[in-house]
Enzyme design. Structure first.
Site, PDB file in Angstrom:
ATOM      1  N   CYS A   9       0.837  -1.205   0.000  1.00  0.00           N
ATOM      2  CA  CYS A   9       0.000   0.000   0.000  1.00  0.00           C
ATOM      3  C   CYS A   9       0.869   1.251   0.000  1.00  0.00           C
ATOM      4  CB  CYS A   9      -0.920   0.011   1.213  1.00  0.00           C
ATOM      5  SG  CYS A   9      -1.989   1.469   1.277  1.00  0.00           S
ATOM      6  N   CYS A  47      -0.343   4.096   2.388  1.00  0.00           N
ATOM      7  CA  CYS A  47      -0.123   3.879   3.822  1.00  0.00           C
ATOM      8  C   CYS A  47       1.349   3.986   4.190  1.00  0.00           C
ATOM      9  CB  CYS A  47      -0.632   2.499   4.223  1.00  0.00           C
ATOM     10  SG  CYS A  47      -2.372   2.209   3.885  1.00  0.00           S
ATOM     11  N   ASP A  48       2.170   3.249   3.462  1.00  0.00           N
ATOM     12  CA  ASP A  48       3.561   3.062   3.871  1.00  0.00           C
ATOM     13  C   ASP A  48       4.553   3.985   3.168  1.00  0.00           C
ATOM     14  OD1 ASP A  48       2.612   1.032   5.488  1.00  0.00           O
ATOM     15  OD2 ASP A  48       2.891  -0.504   3.959  1.00  0.00           O
TER      16      ASP A  48
END
Length: 509
Positions: free
Chosen positions: A337, A340-341
């Protein structure tokens, strides 16, 4: 001003729902994050007389804790909870003030019954759409149980601390100093993980259903609603609501909504299903299916659910590249992701495996955060839309390798490089980097099915125009089927089709 006028107007409405006073203790320094935090505190105090702010020495600076006057709740925010975490701050203020949380009573009872000391810390990024669920769940547990505390830590604001713990994926949760878990977790999953499970003995004594839906994504929710509206006995069994939608950030093609986000849509799906007489069974995974007098679905806990018809809507998951190093370095440099990361790789070198739309979109996003992005595509040409390719090739810090096969993701305790093979020459090359984002599509969650249900060579369930499978009485919908287009709105439509098909089957048999 930290908050723009529109958000401030929304916040003003929420603060009007506070039922008691809240004391915020702030530990601030001279850095930029501290200045933003103090500005936010000034704005909150200026909007309601319910909030008071005082200076304090907390374990981290900058940070602040949200408390009842004279009573510590254990909720702290290390960093400024804006972006996706703004809702976490609002809910913390409301719940600490005495506003009742919107969770089932048996969940509240479970939390209150926990004994012992549980000190949770969650490392998040403000752009992570998966993180708020975890933060809000742990905050709620802290409000309800004095033995539980939780600190949200913005990995960008506390970069050195996050790196010292090798936090390379968010959310990453620690309990009493030890790694507890990563990725999206619901409050039910957290409670199960610490050993307080709901009593599922009732699953072993369920009456037979008319329609049993397996899976809680858009297709499953739609199927359950359409079945329940027919007045027939309907059940839905799922690990969690939302499915792949939970991993979707911005949704701009859901008709009637100009924009929404995956977790928000998933919450709406669950709320809508619960408006009907549907027996909802969460945190349960199907193990097998067999047709006898009725269709029997065995769960992993050993319970067997019986139904006259079944609708399979188990969705799909990220496809793994399947090379050495991928599993070993998951959450240690291997990620799926970028939203997200991605922030955890600021200023670092990363690779994106996959040249379709999702891969190129990821590369474009990461190019604005990281020092360099290497794109690896197996085919001789990228598959992404031309407008995305044009944007990609305009970026100065992106290198694209086409017609290459990923051989290995290398590292020691975390990723340090990737090895690939040029398919035309056979030459082996290595690129030093710190992160790898795998973006090569989806694989249907159908591994558990019996041979009597026809599937394509890709594992997709074959259905007809009524959503029926090759096994009489069993229907399927959504991304687990051979539908040519994997879209939320198409999954919802196929869920409705399968429910109507199942109803038609029932009245004819």
């Amino acid at each position: 001003m930290v908050l723009d006028p529109e958000i401030k107007a929304q916040l003003n409405q929420y603060l009007g729902l506070m039922e008691g006073d809240v004391l915020i203790k702030v530990s601030a320094g001279d850095d930029q994050v501290s200045k933003e935090m103090l500005e936010l505190m000034d704005e909150l105090v200026g909007m309601t007389s319910r909030i008071e702010v005082e200076k304090a020495d907390l374990p981290r600076t900058p940070s602040f804790s949200v408390n009842r006057p004279g009573e510590e709740t254990g909720i702290a925010f290390a960093g400024v909870p804006l972006g996706h975490e703004f809702t976490s701050l609002v809910l913390a203020l409301l719940q600490v003030s005495g506003r009742a949380p919107k969770v089932e009573q048996d969940v509240i009872d479970q939390i209150k019954s926990i004994s012992g000391e549980y000190r949770f810390e969650s490392y998040i990024s403000l752009s992570c759409h998966n993180c708020p669920d975890v933060v809000q769940a742990l905050n709620l547990m802290s409000v309800l149980n004095p033995g539980i505390s939780h600190t949200m830590i913005d990995g960008a604001a506390f970069k050195a601390e996050a790196e010292s713990k090798n936090v390379m994926a968010v959310p990453s949760v620690y309990l009493n100093g030890e790694f507890f878990g990563g990725g999206r977790m619901t409050i039910d999953e957290i409670l199960s993980k610490i050993g307080t499970k709901r009593d599922d003995s009732e699953l072993f004594n369920k009456e037979a259903y008319d329609v049993l839906v397996v899976g809680g994504g858009p297709a499953g929710a739609s199927a359950a609603i359409y079945a329940a509206r027919k007045g027939i006995r309907t059940g839905i069994v799922a690990e969690r609501f939302g499915g792949q939608v939970m991993d979707t950030v911005g949704i701009e093609n859901f008709i009637s909504m100009k924009y929404t986000e995956g977790p928000k849509l998933a919450a709406s799906l669950e709320e809508h299903v619960k408006e009907y007489n549907v027996d909802v069974m969460k945190l349960q995974r199907a193990k097998s299916i067999e047709k006898k007098d009725l269709i029997e679905v065995e769960l992993e806990n050993g319970a067997v659910l019986k139904s006259k018809t079944v609708i399979l809507s188990t969705g799909a998951r990220w496809r793994n590249i399947g090379v050495p190093g991928e599993a070993e370095f998951k959450n240690k440099g291997v990620a799926y992701c970028p939203h997200c990361d991605g922030p955890l790789f600021a200023g670092k070198r990363v690779a994106v495996i996959g040249g379709g739309n999702s891969g190129i979109e990821a590369a474009i996003d990461l190019a604005g955060i990281t020092s360099h992005v290497t794109v690896l595509e197996f085919l001789p040409e990228l598959k992404a839309d031309s407008v995305l390719q044009d944007r990609l090739f305009s970026l100065p810090n992106v290198t694209v390798y086409k017609n290459v096969q990923t051989k290995e993701i290398t590292g020691t305790d975390k990723v340090n490089g990737i090895t690939y093979i040029e398919r035309d020459t056979g030459a082996e090359k290595h690129v030093e980097l710190e992160g790898v984002f795998v973006q090569i599509g989806l694989v249907p969650n159908t591994d558990w099915l019996v041979d009597g249900i026809e599937r394509t060579r890709f594992g997709e369930i074959v259905v007809n125009s009524h959503g029926a499978t090759s096994l009489p009485g069993v229907f399927a919908a959504g991304d687990c089927t051979n539908s040519p287009y994997k879209q939320i709105i198409i999954s919802m439509g196929s869920g409705a089709t399968a429910a109507l098909g199942a109803f038609d089957y029932l009245i004819r048999h």
